[in-house]
Design an enzyme around this catalytic site. Structure first.
Site, PDB file in Angstrom:
ATOM      1  N   LEU A 117       7.212   3.247   4.265  1.00 27.25           N
ATOM      2  CA  LEU A 117       6.183   2.271   4.586  1.00 27.25           C
ATOM      3  C   LEU A 117       4.822   2.927   4.394  1.00 27.25           C
ATOM      4  O   LEU A 117       4.648   4.117   4.678  1.00 27.25           O
ATOM      5  CB  LEU A 117       6.309   1.797   6.043  1.00 27.25           C
ATOM      6  CG  LEU A 117       7.610   1.096   6.449  1.00 27.25           C
ATOM      7  CD1 LEU A 117       7.559   0.733   7.931  1.00 27.25           C
ATOM      8  CD2 LEU A 117       7.864  -0.143   5.611  1.00 27.25           C
ATOM      9  N   ASP A 118       3.853   2.159   3.901  1.00 31.34           N
ATOM     10  CA  ASP A 118       2.501   2.685   3.794  1.00 31.34           C
ATOM     11  C   ASP A 118       1.999   3.088   5.173  1.00 31.34           C
ATOM     12  O   ASP A 118       2.477   2.596   6.198  1.00 31.34           O
ATOM     13  CB  ASP A 118       1.563   1.615   3.221  1.00 31.34           C
ATOM     14  CG  ASP A 118       1.907   1.240   1.786  1.00 31.34           C
ATOM     15  OD1 ASP A 118       2.582   2.044   1.114  1.00 31.34           O
ATOM     16  OD2 ASP A 118       1.513   0.141   1.356  1.00 31.34           O
ATOM     17  N   LYS A 119       1.001   3.953   5.191  1.00 30.49           N
ATOM     18  CA  LYS A 119       0.443   4.430   6.458  1.00 30.49           C
ATOM     19  C   LYS A 119       0.006   3.270   7.347  1.00 30.49           C
ATOM     20  O   LYS A 119       0.230   3.273   8.557  1.00 30.49           O
ATOM     21  CB  LYS A 119      -0.738   5.364   6.184  1.00 30.49           C
ATOM     22  CG  LYS A 119      -1.360   5.964   7.433  1.00 30.49           C
ATOM     23  CD  LYS A 119      -2.460   6.956   7.075  1.00 30.49           C
ATOM     24  CE  LYS A 119      -3.079   7.577   8.331  1.00 30.49           C
ATOM     25  NZ  LYS A 119      -4.142   8.573   7.996  1.00 30.49           N
ATOM     26  N   THR A 121       1.125   0.172   7.280  1.00 30.90           N
ATOM     27  CA  THR A 121       2.182  -0.791   7.547  1.00 30.90           C
ATOM     28  C   THR A 121       2.972  -0.390   8.781  1.00 30.90           C
ATOM     29  O   THR A 121       3.324   0.769   8.948  1.00 30.90           O
ATOM     30  CB  THR A 121       3.127  -0.912   6.337  1.00 30.90           C
ATOM     31  OG1 THR A 121       2.365  -1.275   5.185  1.00 30.90           O
ATOM     32  CG2 THR A 121       4.200  -1.954   6.574  1.00 30.90           C
ATOM     33  N   ARG A 217       1.510  -5.953  -1.355  1.00 31.78           N
ATOM     34  CA  ARG A 217       0.046  -6.007  -1.386  1.00 31.78           C
ATOM     35  C   ARG A 217      -0.482  -6.379  -2.764  1.00 31.78           C
ATOM     36  O   ARG A 217      -1.385  -7.215  -2.896  1.00 31.78           O
ATOM     37  CB  ARG A 217      -0.521  -4.658  -0.938  1.00 31.78           C
ATOM     38  CG  ARG A 217      -0.159  -4.300   0.499  1.00 31.78           C
ATOM     39  CD  ARG A 217      -0.423  -2.841   0.819  1.00 31.78           C
ATOM     40  NE  ARG A 217      -1.824  -2.503   0.692  1.00 31.78           N
ATOM     41  CZ  ARG A 217      -2.303  -1.257   0.792  1.00 31.78           C
ATOM     42  NH1 ARG A 217      -1.454  -0.246   0.986  1.00 31.78           N
ATOM     43  NH2 ARG A 217      -3.592  -1.033   0.679  1.00 31.78           N
TER      44      ARG A 217
END
Length: 278
Positions: A117-119, A121, A217
């Site tokens: 997961l992105d930072k 998210t 995104r």
């Protein structure tokens, strides 16, 4: 022998370590090599100890663990926490916190995220404790044995209210981070459905067929509805939300060795719920 071991989900690294150990690989009780031909009715045994100490520096910090067994954990990651140590997050990350947890509880385990997961998210993540579990779970991604659903708040109201975004993604020529839709990119498909709509924002449910970097995104920005607070693909508005409004909401998977079906849910976090209320 080698093909039999791999067909049972053993990672190459685990097989390699077993080969180096005395009586690490046995056929009917006799030590053999991985190139040895195996016949029906023979008994294969491997000393499968592929747990190794992590090189991540541990850091004490809270980790919301929803499930744990000998092979994996399911955690609920908060927004703003990087998965791996990286620029801006060398001292603290999900990996660093889990390695600290392993040390505190006496576990001989390493950090092997199955997906990332992105930072910014938040939400559910599966993390393997050793390479063999990671190997099996990663192979199950984007199959019926591993299902992920996301919730997101986007700008505007998508039309149609539900559909599939099928657009290949690749890295932008002028950035090491930013991704874009491009004809020479890798295939990427995102299913979306508007659950609630308002004058400015919509709450979406999203399911990925593929797992490209920043896929949700980029795809939502591509169709004209970037995620609220997305500094990279939309508009940064810290007074509304300090991160892209994206949450890993539901996770279903199969335990890699027992075959047990596991399912987890995580409610909408407060900052995204506030946008929905607005």
């Amino acid at each position: 022998m080698d093909s039999i071991l791999k067909s049972h989900g053993l990672a190459t690294s685990a097989i390699r370590r077993a080969k180096r150990r005395e009586k690490g690989l046995l056929l009917d009780g006799e030590a053999i090599y991985t190139s040895y031909p195996v016949k029906a009715g023979q008994v294969v045994a491997i000393l499968c100890d592929d747990r190794a100490p992590s090189d991540i520096v541990p850091n004490e910090g809270p980790v919301d663990i929803l499930y744990e067994d000998d092979d994996l954990l399911v955690v609920d990651k908060p927004p703003g926490l990087a998965v791996h140590p990286c620029a801006g997050s060398w001292d603290d990350s999900l990996g660093a916190r889990l390695v600290h947890y392993y040390h505190q509880t006496g576990l001989e385990a390493d950090f092997h995220p199955v997906h990332r997961l992105d930072k910014g998210t938040s939400g559910l993540m599966a993390v393997a404790k050793h390479p063999s579990a990671q190997h099996v779970l990663t192979a199950a991604l984007h199959s019926g044995r591993f299902h992920r659903e996301y919730l997101a708040v986007c700008e505007g109201v998508p039309s149609p209210a539900a559909g599939v975004i099928d657009a290949p993604l690749g890295r932008s020529d002028d950035s090491y981070i930013r991704q874009e839709v491009r004809p020479d990119g890798k295939p990427a498909r995102t299913h979306y459905e508007a659950l609630e709509t308002g004058e400015r924002f919509s709450l979406l449910r999203l399911v990925l067929e593929t797992g490209r970097t920043h896929q949700i995104r980029v795809h939502m920005a591509y169709v004209g509805h970037p995620l609220a607070g997305d500094f990279l693909y939309g508009t940064e508005e810290p007074e509304l939300i300090s991160r892209p409004a994206l949450h890993s909401h539901r996770l279903e998977l199969t335990q890699p060795f027992t075959g047990e079906k596991l399912a987890f849910g995580s409610p909408l976090p407060g900052d995204m719920a506030k946008l929905v209320d607005q």
